[in-house]
Motif scaffolding. Structure first.
Motif, PDB file in Angstrom:
ATOM      1  N   ARG A  48      36.392  29.211  34.847  1.00 52.99           N
ATOM      2  CA  ARG A  48      37.518  29.372  34.422  1.00 52.99           C
ATOM      3  C   ARG A  48      38.466  29.926  35.098  1.00 52.99           C
ATOM      4  O   ARG A  48      39.828  29.714  35.286  1.00 52.99           O
ATOM      5  CB  ARG A  48      37.351  30.444  33.061  1.00 52.99           C
ATOM      6  N   GLY A  49      38.117  29.940  36.500  1.00 51.53           N
ATOM      7  CA  GLY A  49      38.798  30.672  37.803  1.00 51.53           C
ATOM      8  C   GLY A  49      39.623  31.963  37.656  1.00 51.53           C
ATOM      9  O   GLY A  49      38.991  32.545  36.497  1.00 51.53           O
ATOM     10  N   TYR A  50      40.259  32.558  38.339  1.00 46.42           N
ATOM     11  CA  TYR A  50      41.011  34.137  38.102  1.00 46.42           C
ATOM     12  C   TYR A  50      41.462  34.786  36.940  1.00 46.42           C
ATOM     13  O   TYR A  50      41.125  34.810  36.413  1.00 46.42           O
ATOM     14  CB  TYR A  50      41.384  33.886  39.197  1.00 46.42           C
TER      15      TYR A  50
ATOM     16  N   SER B 199      26.090  30.768  43.055  1.00 47.14           N
ATOM     17  CA  SER B 199      26.704  31.062  43.418  1.00 47.14           C
ATOM     18  C   SER B 199      28.160  31.475  43.239  1.00 47.14           C
ATOM     19  O   SER B 199      27.800  31.589  41.404  1.00 47.14           O
ATOM     20  CB  SER B 199      27.755  29.112  43.829  1.00 47.14           C
ATOM     21  N   TYR B 200      28.886  32.163  43.674  1.00 51.43           N
ATOM     22  CA  TYR B 200      29.892  33.448  43.209  1.00 51.43           C
ATOM     23  C   TYR B 200      31.232  33.158  43.952  1.00 51.43           C
ATOM     24  O   TYR B 200      31.271  32.959  44.802  1.00 51.43           O
ATOM     25  CB  TYR B 200      29.046  34.949  43.045  1.00 51.43           C
ATOM     26  N   THR B 201      32.113  33.285  43.055  1.00 49.64           N
ATOM     27  CA  THR B 201      33.469  34.226  43.896  1.00 49.64           C
ATOM     28  C   THR B 201      33.793  35.324  43.189  1.00 49.64           C
ATOM     29  O   THR B 201      33.954  35.335  42.132  1.00 49.64           O
ATOM     30  CB  THR B 201      34.597  32.223  44.013  1.00 49.64           C
ATOM     31  N   THR B 202      34.476  36.041  44.326  1.00 47.21           N
ATOM     32  CA  THR B 202      35.124  37.038  43.981  1.00 47.21           C
ATOM     33  C   THR B 202      36.513  37.055  44.291  1.00 47.21           C
ATOM     34  O   THR B 202      36.941  37.417  45.764  1.00 47.21           O
ATOM     35  CB  THR B 202      34.205  39.157  44.585  1.00 47.21           C
ATOM     36  N   TRP B 203      37.743  37.196  43.161  1.00 42.76           N
ATOM     37  CA  TRP B 203      38.789  37.594  43.220  1.00 42.76           C
ATOM     38  C   TRP B 203      39.605  38.830  44.220  1.00 42.76           C
ATOM     39  O   TRP B 203      38.583  40.152  43.821  1.00 42.76           O
ATOM     40  CB  TRP B 203      39.591  36.919  42.779  1.00 42.76           C
ATOM     41  N   ALA B 204      40.266  39.110  45.266  1.00 49.72           N
ATOM     42  CA  ALA B 204      40.468  40.165  45.931  1.00 49.72           C
ATOM     43  C   ALA B 204      41.759  41.292  44.743  1.00 49.72           C
ATOM     44  O   ALA B 204      41.308  42.341  44.694  1.00 49.72           O
ATOM     45  CB  ALA B 204      41.677  40.563  46.923  1.00 49.72           C
ATOM     46  N   ASN B 205      41.962  40.043  44.038  1.00 46.35           N
ATOM     47  CA  ASN B 205      43.069  40.430  43.157  1.00 46.35           C
ATOM     48  C   ASN B 205      44.412  41.247  43.645  1.00 46.35           C
ATOM     49  O   ASN B 205      45.705  41.467  43.531  1.00 46.35           O
ATOM     50  CB  ASN B 205      43.023  42.178  42.410  1.00 46.35           C
TER      51      ASN B 205
END
Length: 85
Positions: A28-30, A79-85
Motif C-alpha cells: 500500500r505504500g505510504y 524486508s521493510y520501509t519506514t518513511w520519515a513523514n
C-alpha cells in the motif's frame, strides 16, 4: 510457496506502543498505510503468508511497512520501509 511449520497460535504482536494494520496484505505504500486502520492486537502468522505486506505505525507516529519475504527454519525474514513523514 514455502511455509514454515510454526506452533499453532503464533502471532506477530506490536511492541512498545507500535500499531499494526494487515488490511488486504497488499503493497500500500505510504499513502495506503497512512490511511490504514491500525490496532494494538496481534496478527496470527496464518494470516500473513509469504509475500504479505503489513503496515506499521511506530511509537513516534512514523509510518512503516514490512513484507514477509520468507522463512529460514521458523525465523521470519522481513524486508521493510519506514518513511520519515
Amino acid at each position: 510457496g514455502y511455509r514454515a511449520i510454526l506452533p499453532a497460535g503464533t502471532s506477530i504482536s506490536p511492541r512498545n506502543g507500535a500499531l499494526l494494520a494487515l488490511g488486504d496484505g497488499s503493497n500500500r505504500g505510504y499513502a495506503g498505510c497512512n490511511a490504514a486502520a491500525f490496532s494494538d492486537q496481534p496478527i496470527p502468522v496464518e494470516d500473513i503468508p509469504v509475500g504479505t505486506y503489513v503496515c506499521v505505525k511506530t511509537d513516534q507516529g512514523r509510518i512503516s511497512q514490512f513484507r514477509l519475504s520468507g522463512y529460514t527454519g521458523t525465523t521470519m525474514k522481513l524486508s521493510y520501509t519506514t518513511w520519515a513523514n
